[in-house]
Scaffold this active site. Structure first.
Site, mmCIF file in Angstrom:
data_model
loop_
_atom_site.group_PDB
_atom_site.id
_atom_site.type_symbol
_atom_site.label_atom_id
_atom_site.label_comp_id
_atom_site.label_asym_id
_atom_site.label_seq_id
_atom_site.Cartn_x
_atom_site.Cartn_y
_atom_site.Cartn_z
ATOM 1 C CB THR A 45 30.744 45.311 63.583
ATOM 2 O OG1 THR A 45 29.571 44.592 62.710
ATOM 3 C CG2 THR A 45 32.036 45.162 63.466
ATOM 4 C CB THR A 47 24.839 47.930 63.625
ATOM 5 O OG1 THR A 47 25.135 49.536 63.894
ATOM 6 C CG2 THR A 47 23.733 47.772 62.908
ATOM 7 C CB CYS A 48 26.466 42.656 62.455
ATOM 8 S SG CYS A 48 27.224 44.278 61.524
ATOM 9 C CB SER A 49 27.452 42.332 67.785
ATOM 10 O OG SER A 49 27.962 41.785 66.845
ATOM 11 C CG LEU A 53 23.300 37.246 64.092
ATOM 12 C CD1 LEU A 53 23.240 36.318 63.473
ATOM 13 C CD2 LEU A 53 25.278 36.711 64.977
#
Length: 160
Positions: A45, A47-49, A53
């Site tokens: 997703t 923001t996560c990518s 992370l």
């Protein structure tokens, strides 16, 4: 109610891939060590990518220099977590943990109902720092935000 600083982590089983699918219970994961676990609503997703992370990858060595291990978790399956970790260049030693049925997420009281977005039950965005299965720091994001659970904020606010 969600887990609080000073509380013992609940028992649950997570999965990860390392030459096959492995199960690891939270006692084995957190027992006898210092560990930062950060959780994201979903692998791949935006923001996560793009931010969450990558921040922990960038600061991985800083955590290790403090004797702290790092693990990432999402309510995804182990194959998705492995593929996401590979695509992001996750360093050796950072576990990419799958909480496929959200058992650990629910036990922590940090679940998020994302069914309105077609994603079902997910994890809130958070980071926790535990020493020998006891929560020593907890940073939970407000819905739609990314600030307090960042690697930079966690590093700056680790308990003494």
């Amino acid at each position: 109610m969600s887990i609080q600083v000073g509380q013992h982590l609940p028992e649950a089983v997570l999965q990860y891939i390392d030459n096959g699918v492995h199960r690891i219970d939270t006692h084995s994961l957190f027992g006898g060590r210092k560990l930062v676990l950060f959780s994201v609503p979903g692998a791949f997703t935006p923001t996560c990518s793009e931010r969450h992370l990558p921040g922990f990858i960038q600061h991985f060595d800083a955590f290790r220099a403090k004797g702290i291990e790092v693990a990432c978790m999402a309510v995804n399956d182990a194959f998705v977590m492995q593929a996401w970790g590979n695509s992001q260049g996750v360093p050796q030693g950072m576990k990419m943990l799958a909480d496929g049925n959200a058992d650990f997420t629910r036990a922590l009281g940090l679940e998020l109902d994302a069914s309105g977005y077609g994603m079902g039950v997910r994890s809130k965005r958070f980071a926790l720092y535990a020493e020998n299965e006891i929560v020593r720091g907890l940073w939970v994001e407000a819905p739609g935000e990314y600030r307090v659970s960042s690697a930079e904020n966690v590093l700056a606010n680790l308990p003494a």
